[in-house]
Design an enzyme around this catalytic site. Structure first.
Site, PDB file in Angstrom:
ATOM      1  N   PHE A 155       1.120  -0.616  -0.300  1.00 54.40           N
ATOM      2  CA  PHE A 155      -0.112   0.160  -0.077  1.00 54.40           C
ATOM      3  C   PHE A 155       1.004   1.022  -0.346  1.00 54.40           C
ATOM      4  N   GLY A 156       0.725   1.729  -1.247  1.00 51.89           N
ATOM      5  CA  GLY A 156       1.684   3.017  -0.955  1.00 51.89           C
ATOM      6  C   GLY A 156       1.145   4.432  -1.426  1.00 51.89           C
ATOM      7  N   SER A 206       2.997  12.914   7.024  1.00 54.89           N
ATOM      8  CA  SER A 206       1.803  13.254   7.598  1.00 54.89           C
ATOM      9  C   SER A 206       0.618  13.773   6.968  1.00 54.89           C
ATOM     10  N   PHE A 251      -7.750   6.972   3.084  1.00 56.01           N
ATOM     11  CA  PHE A 251      -8.082   7.151   4.520  1.00 56.01           C
ATOM     12  C   PHE A 251      -8.959   5.529   5.001  1.00 56.01           C
ATOM     13  N   ASN A 296      -8.657   2.964   7.895  1.00 61.06           N
ATOM     14  CA  ASN A 296      -9.658   3.379   9.011  1.00 61.06           C
ATOM     15  C   ASN A 296      -9.946   1.500   9.678  1.00 61.06           C
ATOM     16  N   GLY A 354      16.085  -6.139  34.044  1.00 60.30           N
ATOM     17  CA  GLY A 354      17.567  -5.576  34.142  1.00 60.30           C
ATOM     18  C   GLY A 354      17.798  -5.893  33.385  1.00 60.30           C
ATOM     19  N   GLU A 376       0.720   4.740  10.110  1.00 58.44           N
ATOM     20  CA  GLU A 376      -0.870   4.960   9.888  1.00 58.44           C
ATOM     21  C   GLU A 376      -1.330   6.068  11.402  1.00 58.44           C
ATOM     22  N   GLY A 377      -0.611   6.711  11.040  1.00 62.56           N
ATOM     23  CA  GLY A 377      -0.755   8.055  11.338  1.00 62.56           C
ATOM     24  C   GLY A 377      -0.520   8.373  13.028  1.00 62.56           C
TER      25      GLY A 377
HETATM   26  P1  TGC Z   1      -9.122  16.065   5.861  1.00 67.99           P
HETATM   27  O1  TGC Z   1      -9.389  17.757   5.324  1.00 67.99           O
HETATM   28  O2  TGC Z   1      -8.821  15.557   6.924  1.00 67.99           O
HETATM   29  O3  TGC Z   1      -9.971  14.612   4.393  1.00 67.99           O
HETATM   30  C1  TGC Z   1      -9.721  14.700   3.726  1.00 67.99           C
HETATM   31  C2  TGC Z   1     -10.523  13.611   3.160  1.00 67.99           C
HETATM   32  O4  TGC Z   1     -11.143  12.616   3.612  1.00 67.99           O
HETATM   33  C3  TGC Z   1     -11.452  12.177   4.327  1.00 67.99           C
HETATM   34  N1  TGC Z   1     -11.272  11.272   5.197  1.00 67.99           N
HETATM   35  C4  TGC Z   1     -11.623  10.690   6.170  1.00 67.99           C
HETATM   36  N2  TGC Z   1     -12.539   9.563   5.322  1.00 67.99           N
HETATM   37  C5  TGC Z   1     -12.758   7.930   5.225  1.00 67.99           C
HETATM   38  N3  TGC Z   1     -11.739   8.376   6.821  1.00 67.99           N
HETATM   39  C6  TGC Z   1     -11.116   8.547   7.426  1.00 67.99           C
HETATM   40  N4  TGC Z   1     -11.064   8.334   8.569  1.00 67.99           N
HETATM   41  C7  TGC Z   1     -10.620  10.202   6.917  1.00 67.99           C
HETATM   42  N5  TGC Z   1      -9.934  11.141   7.148  1.00 67.99           N
HETATM   43  C8  TGC Z   1     -10.664  12.331   5.899  1.00 67.99           C
HETATM   44  C9  TGC Z   1     -12.607  13.683   4.211  1.00 67.99           C
HETATM   45  O5  TGC Z   1     -13.738  13.729   4.906  1.00 67.99           O
HETATM   46  C10 TGC Z   1     -11.854  14.062   3.026  1.00 67.99           C
HETATM   47  O6  TGC Z   1     -12.690  13.724   2.338  1.00 67.99           O
HETATM   48  P2  TGC Z   1     -13.445  14.773   1.058  1.00 67.99           P
HETATM   49  O7  TGC Z   1     -14.295  14.598   0.483  1.00 67.99           O
HETATM   50  O8  TGC Z   1     -14.407  16.422   1.425  1.00 67.99           O
HETATM   51  O9  TGC Z   1     -12.608  15.375   0.796  1.00 67.99           O
HETATM   52  O10 TGC Z   1      -7.122  15.712   5.436  1.00 67.99           O
HETATM   53  P3  TGC Z   1      -5.745  16.617   5.507  1.00 67.99           P
HETATM   54  O11 TGC Z   1      -5.555  16.424   4.985  1.00 67.99           O
HETATM   55  O12 TGC Z   1      -5.953  17.897   6.178  1.00 67.99           O
HETATM   56  O13 TGC Z   1      -5.657  15.154   6.445  1.00 67.99           O
HETATM   57  C11 TGC Z   1      -5.230  15.563   7.772  1.00 67.99           C
HETATM   58  C12 TGC Z   1      -4.745  14.121   8.564  1.00 67.99           C
HETATM   59  C13 TGC Z   1      -4.238  14.656   9.190  1.00 67.99           C
HETATM   60  C14 TGC Z   1      -5.481  14.071   9.239  1.00 67.99           C
HETATM   61  C15 TGC Z   1      -4.598  13.070   7.742  1.00 67.99           C
HETATM   62  O14 TGC Z   1      -3.154  13.527   6.768  1.00 67.99           O
HETATM   63  C16 TGC Z   1      -3.614  11.344   8.203  1.00 67.99           C
HETATM   64  O15 TGC Z   1      -4.783  11.258   9.094  1.00 67.99           O
HETATM   65  N6  TGC Z   1      -2.642  12.209   8.389  1.00 67.99           N
HETATM   66  C17 TGC Z   1      -1.569  10.572   8.906  1.00 67.99           C
HETATM   67  C18 TGC Z   1      -0.778   9.729   7.933  1.00 67.99           C
HETATM   68  C19 TGC Z   1      -1.289   8.109   7.490  1.00 67.99           C
HETATM   69  O16 TGC Z   1      -1.682   7.391   9.187  1.00 67.99           O
HETATM   70  N7  TGC Z   1      -0.202   7.673   6.775  1.00 67.99           N
HETATM   71  C20 TGC Z   1      -0.621   5.975   6.609  1.00 67.99           C
HETATM   72  C21 TGC Z   1       0.269   5.546   5.745  1.00 67.99           C
HETATM   73  S1  TGC Z   1      -0.709   4.112   5.353  1.00 67.99           S
HETATM   74  C22 TGC Z   1       0.188   3.282   6.337  1.00 67.99           C
HETATM   75  O17 TGC Z   1       1.075   3.715   7.279  1.00 67.99           O
HETATM   76  C23 TGC Z   1       0.619   1.635   6.735  1.00 67.99           C
HETATM   77  S2  TGC Z   1       1.643   0.809   7.931  1.00 67.99           S
HETATM   78  C24 TGC Z   1       0.730  -0.968   8.176  1.00 67.99           C
HETATM   79  C25 TGC Z   1       1.953  -1.873   8.450  1.00 67.99           C
HETATM   80  O18 TGC Z   1       3.311  -2.199   8.177  1.00 67.99           O
HETATM   81  O19 TGC Z   1       1.007  -2.196   9.175  1.00 67.99           O
HETATM   82  P1  FAD Z   2       6.221  13.387   9.249  1.00 68.71           P
HETATM   83  O1  FAD Z   2       4.850  13.641   9.296  1.00 68.71           O
HETATM   84  O2  FAD Z   2       8.000  13.926   9.152  1.00 68.71           O
HETATM   85  O3  FAD Z   2       6.010  13.441  10.853  1.00 68.71           O
HETATM   86  C1  FAD Z   2       7.622  13.839  11.955  1.00 68.71           C
HETATM   87  C2  FAD Z   2       6.662  14.212  13.297  1.00 68.71           C
HETATM   88  O4  FAD Z   2       6.355  15.453  13.195  1.00 68.71           O
HETATM   89  C3  FAD Z   2       5.479  13.186  13.991  1.00 68.71           C
HETATM   90  O5  FAD Z   2       6.048  13.609  15.175  1.00 68.71           O
HETATM   91  C4  FAD Z   2       4.472  14.106  13.800  1.00 68.71           C
HETATM   92  O6  FAD Z   2       3.924  13.381  14.486  1.00 68.71           O
HETATM   93  C5  FAD Z   2       5.138  15.479  13.349  1.00 68.71           C
HETATM   94  N1  FAD Z   2       4.102  16.028  12.678  1.00 68.71           N
HETATM   95  C6  FAD Z   2       4.493  16.625  11.439  1.00 68.71           C
HETATM   96  N2  FAD Z   2       2.781  17.405  11.029  1.00 68.71           N
HETATM   97  C7  FAD Z   2       2.985  17.030  12.208  1.00 68.71           C
HETATM   98  C8  FAD Z   2       1.584  18.980  12.591  1.00 68.71           C
HETATM   99  N3  FAD Z   2       1.267  19.407  11.602  1.00 68.71           N
HETATM  100  N4  FAD Z   2       1.477  18.755  14.032  1.00 68.71           N
HETATM  101  C9  FAD Z   2       2.401  18.541  14.818  1.00 68.71           C
HETATM  102  N5  FAD Z   2       3.473  17.545  15.118  1.00 68.71           N
HETATM  103  C10 FAD Z   2       3.179  16.757  13.638  1.00 68.71           C
HETATM  104  N6  FAD Z   2       2.794   4.329   4.763  1.00 68.71           N
HETATM  105  C11 FAD Z   2       2.893   4.142   4.009  1.00 68.71           C
HETATM  106  O7  FAD Z   2       1.901   4.499   2.757  1.00 68.71           O
HETATM  107  N7  FAD Z   2       2.269   2.389   3.219  1.00 68.71           N
HETATM  108  C12 FAD Z   2       2.616   1.099   4.177  1.00 68.71           C
HETATM  109  O8  FAD Z   2       2.810   0.251   4.098  1.00 68.71           O
HETATM  110  C13 FAD Z   2       3.856   1.724   5.065  1.00 68.71           C
HETATM  111  N8  FAD Z   2       4.533   1.383   6.499  1.00 68.71           N
HETATM  112  C14 FAD Z   2       5.357   1.640   7.141  1.00 68.71           C
HETATM  113  C15 FAD Z   2       6.040   1.039   7.725  1.00 68.71           C
HETATM  114  C16 FAD Z   2       7.369   1.081   9.003  1.00 68.71           C
HETATM  115  C17 FAD Z   2       8.065   0.368   9.007  1.00 68.71           C
HETATM  116  C18 FAD Z   2       7.471   2.771   8.719  1.00 68.71           C
HETATM  117  C19 FAD Z   2       8.287   2.952   9.884  1.00 68.71           C
HETATM  118  C20 FAD Z   2       6.808   3.363   8.284  1.00 68.71           C
HETATM  119  C21 FAD Z   2       5.357   3.223   7.781  1.00 68.71           C
HETATM  120  N9  FAD Z   2       4.882   4.249   6.278  1.00 68.71           N
HETATM  121  C22 FAD Z   2       3.509   3.149   5.885  1.00 68.71           C
HETATM  122  C23 FAD Z   2       4.706   5.336   6.805  1.00 68.71           C
HETATM  123  C24 FAD Z   2       4.574   5.408   8.245  1.00 68.71           C
HETATM  124  O9  FAD Z   2       2.892   6.451   8.374  1.00 68.71           O
HETATM  125  C25 FAD Z   2       5.165   7.497   8.183  1.00 68.71           C
HETATM  126  O10 FAD Z   2       6.210   7.739   8.428  1.00 68.71           O
HETATM  127  C26 FAD Z   2       4.383   8.622   9.048  1.00 68.71           C
HETATM  128  O11 FAD Z   2       2.387   8.231   8.520  1.00 68.71           O
HETATM  129  C27 FAD Z   2       4.876   9.758   9.544  1.00 68.71           C
HETATM  130  O12 FAD Z   2       5.681   9.718   8.493  1.00 68.71           O
HETATM  131  P2  FAD Z   2       6.876  10.574   8.045  1.00 68.71           P
HETATM  132  O13 FAD Z   2       7.900   9.068   8.430  1.00 68.71           O
HETATM  133  O14 FAD Z   2       7.298  11.401   6.693  1.00 68.71           O
HETATM  134  O15 FAD Z   2       7.001  10.966   9.669  1.00 68.71           O
END
Ligand code: TGC
Ligand code: FAD
Length: 397
Positions: A133-134, A142, A248, A252, A352, A376-377
């Site tokens: 998932f990219g 973030s 997103f 969820n 320890g 995942e956030g």
């Molecule tokens: P925002 O304005 O909040 O929302 C944009 C649009 O998205 C909709 N939306 C959602 N829809 C469904 N479920 C949710 N949880 C949703 N959250 C938001 C929202 O309704 C809106 O829709 P529309 O139709 O009005 O456009 O967007 P923003 O750009 O202000 O977002 C801010 C923020 C911080 C909430 C968001 O960018 C965020 O959650 N950032 C964290 C990034 C993240 O979680 N990355 C994950 C990467 S994947 C990963 O890490 C996999 S690791 C897997 C593993 O190894 O286990």
């Molecule tokens: P940044 O966004 O640079 O954030 C750095 C720090 O700043 C964090 O503590 C954050 O909370 C803080 N920060 C950022 N913005 C704000 C703000 N506005 N206010 C306050 N604090 C803030 N991603 C995928 O898409 N698919 C995957 O399969 C996946 N797998 C992963 C596996 C591993 C092992 C790891 C380490 C990461 C993976 N990720 C994946 C990426 C992961 O989702 C991101 O690392 C994560 O979302 C944080 O993004 P970042 O590392 O760029 O940190």
């Protein structure tokens, strides 16, 4: 007087159905018998054995929440009990499974065409076809809404898009057959989901190098996705979903799975610390477990694990009734990841100097749980999601 069960202090078992209890038992048995014996060496070697996804597939543990297309169609709570069993062994093993099940299969199930579902889901459910998932990019983690990856009409191939850009920190990317990549359409600037099939990408258009020498999640495989004019048929784009709602929505489900998964890792830390504290003697032959400071560490951790379990079960039930707000999932993901990491770090002290040996497993859980708090956030991002919902004011920008 009802006896207190330290392994399930608030009797969460009483909230589970017969089917959920049976699924949990199957998953726990498989994980303890088949995964636990592999994890120490895998972690040392930074090796991910993709065969385990086939084994999980045989047991019906992949994409288990999906109805049809070779999937079991169980409740959200049952899916969470599977992640809890896997993460009791290692967060990296749960990661590989979450990406396959929740992020990629879940995305296809929610947003894919019937053809896409038929093409990918049955083989993914059997662990024969691996997914990644990219979303995250080198400059946008973030804040994925600022992503730079772009999809243009292919200059030479009618009916194809050409994808360019880079994704990083992508679980499973080096071994994935199908990569769900989120990119902006050049003409509209809207984010769309593309199912990129490795076998169809000409040399030089798709590279997925591994990221080596991680200090956490070493038993999972992580890499980049580098696309340079990668041709993807229009039929492989999700037809209707636009914007961040697509990725997103997949998140969820995965975030929900993590909320129960990390409880499994914390419960393993509790069980190991308890055993160690009962066996290790200091000062006049007393076990460490006799000392009040050690007991408090165990009491705090057991309380957080028990509360986290109940909260996650409640959110899972609401999710299946269509009554879970995404902020509820943010709350249990943030709370349970933070609590698991905080308590695991404290329980590490009980061991320890032995905590430094990987044979005791606790250091591995601590390193892994830092990652669960980050992906995942990151927890602070979930704080802001909750803060926005509480105040009506967004504080991201
Ligand atoms: P925002 O304005 O909040 O929302 C944009 C649009 O998205 C909709 N939306 C959602 N829809 C469904 N479920 C949710 N949880 C949703 N959250 C938001 C929202 O309704 C809106 O829709 P529309 O139709 O009005 O456009 O967007 P923003 O750009 O202000 O977002 C801010 C923020 C911080 C909430 C968001 O960018 C965020 O959650 N950032 C964290 C990034 C993240 O979680 N990355 C994950 C990467 S994947 C990963 O890490 C996999 S690791 C897997 C593993 O190894 O286990
Ligand atoms: P940044 O966004 O640079 O954030 C750095 C720090 O700043 C964090 O503590 C954050 O909370 C803080 N920060 C950022 N913005 C704000 C703000 N506005 N206010 C306050 N604090 C803030 N991603 C995928 O898409 N698919 C995957 O399969 C996946 N797998 C992963 C596996 C591993 C092992 C790891 C380490 C990461 C993976 N990720 C994946 C990426 C992961 O989702 C991101 O690392 C994560 O979302 C944080 O993004 P970042 O590392 O760029 O940190």
């Amino acid at each position: 007087k009802t006896a207190f069960q330290w392994e399930d202090p608030l009797a969460s078992r009483n909230l589970l159905t017969e089917e959920e209890l049976a699924i949990a038992e199957t998953a726990e048995r498989y994980c303890q018998e088949r995964l636990l014996p592999r994890v120490l060496q895998a972690y040392r070697d930074e090796h991910y054995d993709a065969k385990m996804l086939e084994e999980m597939g045989e047991l019906g543990l992949l994409g288990a929440n999906i109805q049809g297309h070779g999937c079991a169609g169980v409740s959200s709570v049952a899916g969470g009990l599977i992640t809890r069993a896997v993460e009791r062994v290692d967060s990296g093993y749960r990661s590989g499974m979450s990406v396959q099940s929740s992020l990629v299969m879940g995305g296809i199930d929610e947003f894919g065409t019937e053809e896409q579902k038929q093409k990918f889901l049955p083989d993914m459910a059997r662990g024969k076809l691996l997914g990644a998932f990219g979303l995250t990019e080198p400059n946008h983690g973030s804040d994925p809404g600022s992503m730079e990856s772009v999809a243009r009409p292919h200059p030479n191939k009618t009916g194809y898009y050409s994808l360019s850009g880079a994704k990083t920190w992508i679980t499973n990317s080096p071994i994935a057959d199908v990569l769900l990549v989120w990119a902006k359409l050049q003409d509209t600037g809207k984010i769309r989901g593309f199912l990129v099939e490795r076998k169809d990408c000409p040399p030089g258009t798709l590279e997925t190098p591994a990221i080596k020498d991680k200090n956490g999640l070493r038993a999972s495989i992580t890499g980049m996705i580098q696309m340079d004019g990668c041709p993807v048929p229009e039929a492989n784009m999700f037809p209707d979903v636009e914007g961040l709602r697509g990725p997103f929505s997949c998140l969820n489900n995965a975030r929900y799975g993590i909320s129960l998964g990390v409880v499994g890792a914390l419960e393993d830390c509790i069980a190991r610390a308890r055993t160690y504290a009962l066996e290790r003697k200091q000062f006049k032959g007393n076990p460490l477990a006799k000392y009040q400071l050690v007991q408090k560490k165990l009491a705090d951790a057991a309380t957080d694990a028990a509360y986290g379990t109940l909260a996650a079960i409640q959110v899972g039930r609401l999710k299946d009734e269509g009554r879970a707000a995404p902020e509820m999932i943010s709350m249990v993901k943030r709370q349970n990841c933070d609590a698991a990491l905080r308590n695991a770090r404290v329980l590490q002290e009980v061991f320890g100097g032995n905590a430094v040996s990987d044979e005791y497993a606790i250091g591995r859980h601590v390193a892994n749980l830092f990652v669960t708090q980050t992906y995942e956030g990151q927890s602070d991002i979930h704080s802001l999601i909750l803060g926005r919902a509480i105040t009506g004011i967004q504080a991201f920008v």
